[in-house]
Scaffold this motif. Structure first.
Motif, PDB file in Angstrom:
ATOM      1  N   TRP A  54       0.815  -1.223   0.000  1.00 20.28           N
ATOM      2  CA  TRP A  54       0.000   0.000   0.000  1.00 20.28           C
ATOM      3  C   TRP A  54       0.851   1.277   0.000  1.00 20.28           C
ATOM      4  O   TRP A  54       0.327   2.376  -0.014  1.00 20.28           O
ATOM      5  CB  TRP A  54      -0.945   0.011   1.200  1.00 20.28           C
ATOM      6  CG  TRP A  54      -0.250  -0.183   2.510  1.00 20.28           C
ATOM      7  CD1 TRP A  54       0.393   0.768   3.264  1.00 20.28           C
ATOM      8  CD2 TRP A  54      -0.098  -1.406   3.214  1.00 20.28           C
ATOM      9  NE1 TRP A  54       0.943   0.213   4.383  1.00 20.28           N
ATOM     10  CE2 TRP A  54       0.647  -1.133   4.383  1.00 20.28           C
ATOM     11  CE3 TRP A  54      -0.520  -2.717   2.984  1.00 20.28           C
ATOM     12  CZ2 TRP A  54       0.966  -2.116   5.317  1.00 20.28           C
ATOM     13  CZ3 TRP A  54      -0.192  -3.692   3.911  1.00 20.28           C
ATOM     14  CH2 TRP A  54       0.532  -3.383   5.053  1.00 20.28           C
ATOM     15  N   ARG A 213      -6.430   2.230  -3.764  1.00 28.12           N
ATOM     16  CA  ARG A 213      -5.315   2.236  -4.715  1.00 28.12           C
ATOM     17  C   ARG A 213      -5.765   1.700  -6.069  1.00 28.12           C
ATOM     18  O   ARG A 213      -5.396   2.244  -7.123  1.00 28.12           O
ATOM     19  CB  ARG A 213      -4.150   1.394  -4.163  1.00 28.12           C
ATOM     20  CG  ARG A 213      -2.987   1.295  -5.137  1.00 28.12           C
ATOM     21  CD  ARG A 213      -1.845   0.447  -4.604  1.00 28.12           C
ATOM     22  NE  ARG A 213      -1.031   1.153  -3.644  1.00 28.12           N
ATOM     23  CZ  ARG A 213      -0.109   2.073  -3.955  1.00 28.12           C
ATOM     24  NH1 ARG A 213       0.081   2.428  -5.212  1.00 28.12           N
ATOM     25  NH2 ARG A 213       0.601   2.640  -3.021  1.00 28.12           N
ATOM     26  N   SER A 218      -6.975   7.659  -2.844  1.00 29.13           N
ATOM     27  CA  SER A 218      -6.240   7.567  -1.579  1.00 29.13           C
ATOM     28  C   SER A 218      -7.202   7.733  -0.414  1.00 29.13           C
ATOM     29  O   SER A 218      -8.355   8.147  -0.595  1.00 29.13           O
ATOM     30  CB  SER A 218      -5.145   8.637  -1.521  1.00 29.13           C
ATOM     31  OG  SER A 218      -5.716   9.937  -1.575  1.00 29.13           O
ATOM     32  N   PRO A 314      -6.227  12.511   3.192  1.00 30.99           N
ATOM     33  CA  PRO A 314      -5.786  11.578   2.146  1.00 30.99           C
ATOM     34  C   PRO A 314      -4.613  12.163   1.359  1.00 30.99           C
ATOM     35  O   PRO A 314      -4.493  13.385   1.204  1.00 30.99           O
ATOM     36  CB  PRO A 314      -7.018  11.439   1.251  1.00 30.99           C
ATOM     37  CG  PRO A 314      -8.172  11.884   2.079  1.00 30.99           C
ATOM     38  CD  PRO A 314      -7.622  12.923   3.017  1.00 30.99           C
ATOM     39  N   ILE A 315      -3.746  11.291   0.866  1.00 30.50           N
ATOM     40  CA  ILE A 315      -2.647  11.707  -0.009  1.00 30.50           C
ATOM     41  C   ILE A 315      -3.229  12.454  -1.208  1.00 30.50           C
ATOM     42  O   ILE A 315      -4.202  12.012  -1.824  1.00 30.50           O
ATOM     43  CB  ILE A 315      -1.851  10.474  -0.487  1.00 30.50           C
ATOM     44  CG1 ILE A 315      -1.120   9.811   0.690  1.00 30.50           C
ATOM     45  CG2 ILE A 315      -0.883  10.842  -1.602  1.00 30.50           C
ATOM     46  CD1 ILE A 315       0.067  10.556   1.202  1.00 30.50           C
ATOM     47  N   ILE A 318      -3.030  11.632  -6.607  1.00 29.08           N
ATOM     48  CA  ILE A 318      -3.837  10.482  -7.005  1.00 29.08           C
ATOM     49  C   ILE A 318      -3.882  10.392  -8.535  1.00 29.08           C
ATOM     50  O   ILE A 318      -3.626  11.367  -9.238  1.00 29.08           O
ATOM     51  CB  ILE A 318      -5.266  10.576  -6.438  1.00 29.08           C
ATOM     52  CG1 ILE A 318      -5.954  11.875  -6.892  1.00 29.08           C
ATOM     53  CG2 ILE A 318      -5.240  10.484  -4.912  1.00 29.08           C
ATOM     54  CD1 ILE A 318      -7.406  12.008  -6.444  1.00 29.08           C
ATOM     55  N   ASP A 342       2.096   6.903  -2.230  1.00 29.71           N
ATOM     56  CA  ASP A 342       1.369   6.087  -1.268  1.00 29.71           C
ATOM     57  C   ASP A 342      -0.132   6.236  -1.498  1.00 29.71           C
ATOM     58  O   ASP A 342      -0.603   7.267  -1.996  1.00 29.71           O
ATOM     59  CB  ASP A 342       1.690   6.532   0.157  1.00 29.71           C
ATOM     60  CG  ASP A 342       3.140   6.283   0.541  1.00 29.71           C
ATOM     61  OD1 ASP A 342       3.406   5.239   1.150  1.00 29.71           O
ATOM     62  OD2 ASP A 342       3.990   7.131   0.229  1.00 29.71           O
ATOM     63  N   ALA A 343      -0.889   5.218  -1.073  1.00 29.88           N
ATOM     64  CA  ALA A 343      -2.348   5.314  -1.103  1.00 29.88           C
ATOM     65  C   ALA A 343      -2.883   5.900   0.196  1.00 29.88           C
ATOM     66  O   ALA A 343      -4.039   6.288   0.276  1.00 29.88           O
ATOM     67  CB  ALA A 343      -2.969   3.939  -1.349  1.00 29.88           C
ATOM     68  N   THR A 344      -2.034   5.956   1.212  1.00 28.14           N
ATOM     69  CA  THR A 344      -2.393   6.601   2.472  1.00 28.14           C
ATOM     70  C   THR A 344      -1.125   7.012   3.199  1.00 28.14           C
ATOM     71  O   THR A 344      -0.065   6.404   3.007  1.00 28.14           O
ATOM     72  CB  THR A 344      -3.225   5.672   3.386  1.00 28.14           C
ATOM     73  OG1 THR A 344      -3.671   6.399   4.543  1.00 28.14           O
ATOM     74  CG2 THR A 344      -2.426   4.457   3.844  1.00 28.14           C
TER      75      THR A 344
END
Length: 374
Positions: A54, A213, A218, A314-315, A318, A342-344
């Motif tokens: 992730w 993801r 995210s 959230p990141i 995206i 990253d997705a988080t």
């Protein structure tokens, strides 16, 4: 561009996401601290990129090289400690399409407005989560010193993508609660891949992150942190209180948007009779029997566990197409972010929260120690 925090113990961070390296300078460390560099490496591995499905695919060893501040025997000498991590896996070409088109939710536009387009853009420059690596170096050293003072700090992902973990047993200050809290902290220290107490919650969080993801999106979340063993009387009122010191440092972590101590915002819905922590005598000392205050009153420690939670957005990078603006032409533009992200932020943020909490608590101990026992 100031990038420092702390009073007696002062931490300065330098570097950018795609510069030759990132690092820190730590001033005010007591001399004679035995620094275990293998423990630093293990702590750094918890934050390092590319270690879980992730996180960003960008792999960096995050090997720490200490340049100054240690004697040949590995103990601090009292001089400023400087350390660096080399960046070895950058791909600046991935950021070509955002040079003049800012990412929504990121600091790109704000930085452009401040530095007129001269800021370092690839990887987020000095705004990148890459800069949390140096924070972890400083924190890893402070954690070792704090353990020698009988103080232990731990953090976990309390919530992610709407999935909640088991909360730290920190708002109750009974002996039974303290025992449960120790067990929770021990569980987190067992080297688990996902920093959650409940393994089933960790599995469901992982599934939610991976689902986001897969959709090129995210998720955000909450990190909860405790410090146990801090004596009563540490800190200062008003602007140099423990909450102030910790919050100042925590907001240096990218993606953090909020913080609360103890019962936090829930206290706003309570009556005083519910929120107040009654006192009792335990082993000849006055102690609060509950801990809605989060271990801090008037900016000064009460002896109960120091407890806080911080929210991370959230990141922003995206893969979904978003509306933006071409800053050179000042006309609407569509943006699809490329690169490795990253997705988080919450999973890798847990050790960073521990690190900055350790630096802030160490600074308070060195700046405003507890009053001597009469």
């Amino acid at each position: 561009m100031p990038s420092s925090f702390g009073n007696t113990l002062r931490v300065t961070v330098f570097g950018q996401s795609h510069s030759a390296g990132v690092g820190c300078v730590v001033e005010g460390l007591p001399s004679g601290i035995a620094v275990d560099q293998e423990r630093i490496a293990r702590f750094m591995a918890r934050r390092a990129p590319g270690n879980a499905p992730w996180t960003t695919p960008r792999k960096e060893k995050d090997a720490v090289r200490i340049l100054s501040g240690l004697n040949p025997d590995g103990r601090t000498c009292g001089a400023p400690l400087a350390a660096v991590i080399e960046n070895t896996n950058t791909r600046s070409q991935d950021y070509g399409n955002i040079m003049g088109v800012p990412r929504p939710g990121h600091a790109d536009f704000a930085a452009w407005a401040k530095w007129h387009g001269e800021q370092d853009i690839p990887g987020g420059g000095h705004f990148s989560g890459r800069l949390t690596g140096p924070l972890c170096i400083a924190g890893a050293i402070c954690l070792q010193w704090l353990e020698q003072q009988g103080i232990r700090i731990a953090a976990h992902v309390d919530e992610c993508a709407g999935v909640a973990d088991e909360h730290f047993c920190a708002l109750d200050n009974s002996p039974a609660a303290a025992e449960r809290l120790r067990a929770q902290m021990d569980a987190l220290a067992d080297g688990r891949e996902f920093p959650a107490i409940d393994k089933d919650a960790a599995k469901r969080m992982t599934e939610a992150i991976m689902a986001a993801r897969a959709q090129k999106d995210s998720v955000g979340g909450v990190v909860e942190c405790v410090a146990c063993g801090l004596p009563a009387g540490v800190g200062s009122p008003m602007f140099d209180g423990l909450e102030n010191t910790i919050a100042y440092a925590v907001f240096g972590i990218p993606s953090v948007k909020g913080i609360e101590f103890g019962a936090g915002f829930a206290a706003a819905a309570m009556r005083g009779s519910q929120n107040n922590d009654p006192y009792e005598v335990r082993e000849g000392a006055c102690v609060p029997s509950t801990n809605n205050a989060g271990g801090i009153l008037g900016g000064i420690s009460t002896g109960a566990p120091l407890h806080f939670r911080c929210a991370l957005k959230p990141i922003s990078s995206i893969g979904i197409e978003q509306d933006s603006v071409d800053l050179e032409r000042m006309e609407p533009a569509k943006l699809t972010v490329r690169g490795r992200h990253d997705a988080t932020a919450v999973t890798r943020a847990a050790p960073v929260v521990e690190a900055v909490a350790a630096c802030a608590v160490a600074d308070a101990l060195l700046s405003w120690p507890a009053a001597p026992t009469r």
